[in-house]
Design an enzyme around this catalytic site. Structure first.
Site, PDB file in Angstrom:
ATOM      1  N   SER A 125       8.228  58.690  23.025  1.00  0.00           N
ATOM      2  CA  SER A 125       9.683  58.862  22.771  1.00  0.00           C
ATOM      3  C   SER A 125      10.236  58.700  21.452  1.00  0.00           C
ATOM      4  CB  SER A 125      10.435  57.313  23.720  1.00  0.00           C
ATOM      5  OG  SER A 125      11.763  57.485  23.413  1.00  0.00           O
ATOM      6  N   TYR A 150      10.760  48.374  25.638  1.00  0.00           N
ATOM      7  CA  TYR A 150      10.664  49.360  26.269  1.00  0.00           C
ATOM      8  C   TYR A 150      10.086  50.258  24.874  1.00  0.00           C
ATOM      9  CZ  TYR A 150      11.263  54.425  26.855  1.00  0.00           C
ATOM     10  OH  TYR A 150      11.194  55.587  26.866  1.00  0.00           O
ATOM     11  N   LYS A 154       6.180  51.964  23.935  1.00  0.00           N
ATOM     12  CA  LYS A 154       5.652  53.315  23.718  1.00  0.00           C
ATOM     13  C   LYS A 154       4.871  53.275  22.283  1.00  0.00           C
ATOM     14  CE  LYS A 154       7.426  55.502  27.018  1.00  0.00           C
ATOM     15  NZ  LYS A 154       6.689  56.093  28.141  1.00  0.00           N
TER      16      LYS A 154
END
Ligand code: WQD
Length: 339
Positions: A125, A150, A154
């Site tokens: 992302s 989050y 990644k």
């Protein structure tokens, strides 16, 4: 046909990628725990492709299930979508995110290595960039401290891939750094199914458009941007799906060990107000919204430099913002008809 395992393949981006893989002559096989997707997506896939795509129900953390999948199917590669992705929730439940998002990649890599499956496309992302100092952002831009657990998962997963490739095991991996996925399949048979109140802009806009939500709150209009609202690179999910097919094909030409990163965006930045205006144009109706306070952690502006993926994967986004919003709106209308 070459089998490609899609983890999280019943989800928003996974299901669209299943369609794109079939259209490119691959055979997708899905594993999904349906924690953030619905079985109706499989029915939608059948309507689009005419095929009952094989789907294993379960969690990528389940090593026995992963062993079974890799034993029962000769796989040419894997596309790994399965992960929790709610930025806000990750700050409240960090361990849920670290456990699920990181352990599932470790179990997958262990199983791939055991079964000599070399090719992996990983769903990363643009959040790893944080607020870039220079725009458009390039893959060479240093990653910043993630704004959320989050986003940190990644970054950590990208590092795990680098370490695993550098350990000289037979692994060729590509991390695709998504910008903001929106839209739905033009058939309106599959699309985004946000759980509960959408935290992302476009599903909130379309749900407001059909009256599920009373009013959209625009999180701040006092930023240093053309109209004061944040800028993002909104990419049609069908374009995003195509990028995964190109990545898998690229990996097949590479000899392990190999690792590379590609931005997947349109290369254009649009403000929240641009999205609202485009939605009003494609839906033919005014959107009920108000300006509210800034959302903590929001990046002010980010959009992709797409030269690398354009050149090396021969991929370029085809849909523009209005077309993506048209497809999001048609999908929302189709959902409302089903309810
Ligand atoms: C976009 C813009 C908001 C909702 C996150 C993750 C990213 C990816 C996509 C998982 C921002 C504004 C939003 C609303 C608003 N997630 N907004 N009112 O935050 O750019 O990206 O989701 O893959 O990794 O970081 O997307 O859609 O939440 O927000 O004004 O009700 O819309 O402030 O400017 P974001 P978003």
């Amino acid at each position: 046909m070459e089998n490609i395992l899609i983890t999280g393949g019943a989800g928003y981006i996974g299901s669209h990628t299943a369609v794109a893989l079939l259209e490119a002559g691959y055979q997708p096989i899905i594993i999904d725990d349906f924690s953030n997707s619905e079985k109706s997506a499989l029915e939608g896939l059948k309507k689009i492709t005419g095929q009952d795509i094989a789907c294993y129900e379960g969690d990528c953390n389940d090593a026995a299930l992963m062993e079974r999948i890799f034993t029962e199917n000769k796989l040419s590669g894997v596309i790994h979508f399965a992960a929790f992705k709610a930025v806000g929730e990750s700050s409240m439940l960090p361990l849920k995110y670290y456990h699920n998002n990181i352990s599932s990649l470790v179990v997958l890599l262990e199983t791939m290595n055991k079964h000599n499956v070399e090719n992996l496309v990983f769903s990363s992302s643009c959040t790893v960039y944080g607020q870039p100092d220079k725009l458009p952002v390039k893959e060479s831009t240093p990653r910043k401290k993630a704004e959320s657990p989050y986003g940190n998962t990644k970054k950590i997963c990208e590092d795990i891939l680098v370490d695993q490739v550098n350990s000289k095991v037979a692994l060729s991996a590509i991390a695709l750094r998504y910008f903001n996925p929106i839209g739905a399949h033009t058939s309106s048979e599959i699309g985004e199914l946000p759980l509960g109140v959408p935290s992302n802009l476009v599903p909130f806009v379309t749900q407001t458009g059909v009256g599920i939500r009373e009013e959209l709150t625009v999180f701040g209009d006092d930023y240093d941007t053309p109209d004061g609202t944040c800028v993002r690179d909104y990419i049609h999910v069908m374009d995003l799906a195509e990028a995964h097919v190109k990545a898998i094909s690229h990996l097949k030409e590479k000899k392990a060990p190999f690792y590379d990163i590609f931005n997947v965006g349109t290369g254009n930045g649009n403000t929240v107000m641009d999205v609202i205006k485009a939605f009003e144009k494609v839906s033919g109706k005014p959107l009920n919204y108000k300006i509210g306070p800034r959302r903590p952690g929001d990046v002010v502006k980010v959009w992709a430099d797409t030269a690398k993926i354009n050149d090396e994967l021969n991929w370029k986004a085809r849909f523009n913002l209005e077309e993506a919003l048209r497809d999001s709106w048609n999908w929302q209308l189709a959902l409302s008809k089903k309810q």
